[in-house]
Scaffold this motif. Structure first.
Motif, PDB file in Angstrom:
ATOM      1  N   PHE A   1       5.253  -5.486   5.552  1.00  0.00           N
ATOM      2  CA  PHE A   1       4.002  -5.054   4.953  1.00  0.00           C
ATOM      3  C   PHE A   1       2.881  -5.840   5.617  1.00  0.00           C
ATOM      4  CE2 PHE A   1       7.096  -4.484   1.423  1.00  0.00           C
ATOM      5  CZ  PHE A   1       6.969  -3.115   1.258  1.00  0.00           C
ATOM      6  N   PRO A   2       1.653  -5.311   5.664  1.00  0.00           N
ATOM      7  CA  PRO A   2       0.543  -6.055   6.264  1.00  0.00           C
ATOM      8  C   PRO A   2       0.174  -7.272   5.419  1.00  0.00           C
ATOM      9  CG  PRO A   2      -0.247  -4.009   5.274  1.00  0.00           C
ATOM     10  CD  PRO A   2       1.251  -3.989   5.183  1.00  0.00           C
ATOM     11  N   GLY A   3      -0.344  -8.298   6.079  1.00  0.00           N
ATOM     12  CA  GLY A   3      -0.777  -9.493   5.371  1.00  0.00           C
ATOM     13  C   GLY A   3      -0.822 -10.678   6.298  1.00  0.00           C
ATOM     14  N   GLY A   4      -1.046 -11.843   5.730  1.00  0.00           N
ATOM     15  CA  GLY A   4      -1.110 -13.051   6.540  1.00  0.00           C
ATOM     16  C   GLY A   4      -1.555 -14.240   5.727  1.00  0.00           C
ATOM     17  N   GLY A   5      -1.917 -15.299   6.444  1.00  0.00           N
ATOM     18  CA  GLY A   5      -2.251 -16.566   5.823  1.00  0.00           C
ATOM     19  C   GLY A   5      -3.553 -16.543   5.039  1.00  0.00           C
ATOM     20  N   ILE A   6      -3.564 -17.353   3.986  1.00  0.00           N
ATOM     21  CA  ILE A   6      -4.766 -17.540   3.173  1.00  0.00           C
ATOM     22  C   ILE A   6      -5.529 -18.725   3.749  1.00  0.00           C
ATOM     23  CG2 ILE A   6      -5.652 -18.114   0.883  1.00  0.00           C
ATOM     24  CD1 ILE A   6      -3.079 -16.813  -0.267  1.00  0.00           C
ATOM     25  N   GLU A   7      -6.799 -18.523   4.052  1.00  0.00           N
ATOM     26  CA  GLU A   7      -7.625 -19.576   4.625  1.00  0.00           C
ATOM     27  C   GLU A   7      -8.139 -20.505   3.528  1.00  0.00           C
ATOM     28  OE1 GLU A   7     -10.607 -17.533   6.927  1.00  0.00           O
ATOM     29  OE2 GLU A   7      -9.121 -16.845   8.384  1.00  0.00           O
ATOM     30  N   HIS A   8      -8.480 -21.740   3.907  1.00  0.00           N
ATOM     31  CA  HIS A   8      -8.988 -22.728   2.970  1.00  0.00           C
ATOM     32  C   HIS A   8     -10.201 -22.170   2.210  1.00  0.00           C
ATOM     33  CE1 HIS A   8      -9.826 -26.593   1.233  1.00  0.00           C
ATOM     34  NE2 HIS A   8     -11.091 -26.484   1.621  1.00  0.00           N
TER      35      HIS A   8
ATOM     36  N   TRP B   1       0.633  -8.370  -3.371  1.00  0.00           N
ATOM     37  CA  TRP B   1      -0.400  -7.660  -4.108  1.00  0.00           C
ATOM     38  C   TRP B   1      -0.343  -6.158  -3.839  1.00  0.00           C
ATOM     39  CZ3 TRP B   1      -4.516  -9.292  -7.226  1.00  0.00           C
ATOM     40  CH2 TRP B   1      -4.574 -10.669  -7.456  1.00  0.00           C
ATOM     41  N   HIS B   2      -0.508  -5.392  -4.900  1.00  0.00           N
ATOM     42  CA  HIS B   2      -0.707  -3.958  -4.747  1.00  0.00           C
ATOM     43  C   HIS B   2      -2.120  -3.780  -4.190  1.00  0.00           C
ATOM     44  CE1 HIS B   2      -1.447   0.204  -6.471  1.00  0.00           C
ATOM     45  NE2 HIS B   2      -0.383   0.351  -5.725  1.00  0.00           N
ATOM     46  N   ALA B   3      -2.294  -2.929  -3.207  1.00  0.00           N
ATOM     47  CA  ALA B   3      -3.603  -2.713  -2.602  1.00  0.00           C
ATOM     48  C   ALA B   3      -3.815  -1.222  -2.393  1.00  0.00           C
ATOM     49  CB  ALA B   3      -3.715  -3.452  -1.276  1.00  0.00           C
ATOM     50  N   HIS B   4      -5.077  -0.849  -2.265  1.00  0.00           N
ATOM     51  CA  HIS B   4      -5.433   0.561  -2.096  1.00  0.00           C
ATOM     52  C   HIS B   4      -6.332   0.719  -0.873  1.00  0.00           C
ATOM     53  CE1 HIS B   4      -6.553   4.664  -3.079  1.00  0.00           C
ATOM     54  NE2 HIS B   4      -7.806   4.327  -2.884  1.00  0.00           N
TER      55      HIS B   4
ATOM     56  N   ILE C   1       0.853  -1.187   0.000  1.00  0.00           N
ATOM     57  CA  ILE C   1       0.000   0.000   0.000  1.00  0.00           C
ATOM     58  C   ILE C   1       0.889   1.237   0.000  1.00  0.00           C
ATOM     59  CG2 ILE C   1      -1.788   1.248   1.282  1.00  0.00           C
ATOM     60  CD1 ILE C   1      -2.525  -1.531   2.530  1.00  0.00           C
ATOM     61  N   LEU C   2       0.602   2.169  -0.898  1.00  0.00           N
ATOM     62  CA  LEU C   2       1.439   3.365  -1.064  1.00  0.00           C
ATOM     63  C   LEU C   2       0.676   4.639  -0.755  1.00  0.00           C
ATOM     64  CD1 LEU C   2       2.967   2.360  -4.454  1.00  0.00           C
ATOM     65  CD2 LEU C   2       4.281   2.791  -2.393  1.00  0.00           C
ATOM     66  N   ARG C   3       1.421   5.613  -0.256  1.00  0.00           N
ATOM     67  CA  ARG C   3       0.914   6.972  -0.100  1.00  0.00           C
ATOM     68  C   ARG C   3       2.114   7.914  -0.190  1.00  0.00           C
ATOM     69  NH1 ARG C   3      -2.597   7.735   4.900  1.00  0.00           N
ATOM     70  NH2 ARG C   3      -4.053   6.571   3.602  1.00  0.00           N
TER      71      ARG C   3
END
Length: 154
Positions: free
Chosen positions: A41-48, A88-91, A18-20
């Protein structure tokens, strides 16, 4: 983007870039999670059953208390312990107030790539991501590799 490793995949994760104003949104991990005190960077595990985009939006909501929109998939890495990480790029809205979930996030900061690379607490996978970006392995919408980029400054 094909995987270039023989490490067996044990887990999948997603990271939000995420950019600013030419700075990345980063978090310092709380003392109650894996890699306590590390900057990333923020994030974490992908659930089933969850897509990468769904996981990205959920993780940012859980960690930072804000709605995010998934942009483009930027990069993929595999950690030494077998986690496949999709970057992933995120906004998030410009004027949104971040509300960190303190069980997971000790603090948030907006950091330029140069400052982030010099942070001794930066997670190695995040350093690898920045180095690959600095080598123009991929592009991040909205930010160019700084002309004075020095990936060794970290």
């Amino acid at each position: 983007m094909p995987r270039k490793t023989n490490i067996p995949i044990r887990k999948r994760a997603v990271v939000g870039v995420i950019l600013r104003h030419n700075a990345f949104l980063t978090i310092r991990r709380s003392q109650q999670v894996v890699a306590p005190g590390k900057v990333c960077f923020p994030g974490g595990g992908i659930e089933h059953g969850e897509s990468e985009q769904e996981a990205l939006v959920r993780e940012i909501q859980e960690e930072l208390g804000v709605a995010a929109i998934a942009g483009a998939r930027l990069y993929e890495t595999v950690t030494a312990w077998g986690t496949s990480v999709a970057w992933w790029h995120a906004h998030v809205e410009e004027d949104v107030r971040l509300v960190p979930h303190t069980a997971e996030v000790a603090e948030t900061r907006w950091l330029t790539p140069q400052v982030l690379l010099r942070d001794p607490d930066l997670l190695s996978s995040n350093r690898d991501f920045l180095v690959a970006w600095g080598r123009s392995t991929f592009a991040i919408p909205g930010i160019a590799v700084p002309p004075d980029w020095d990936e060794t400054s970290g």
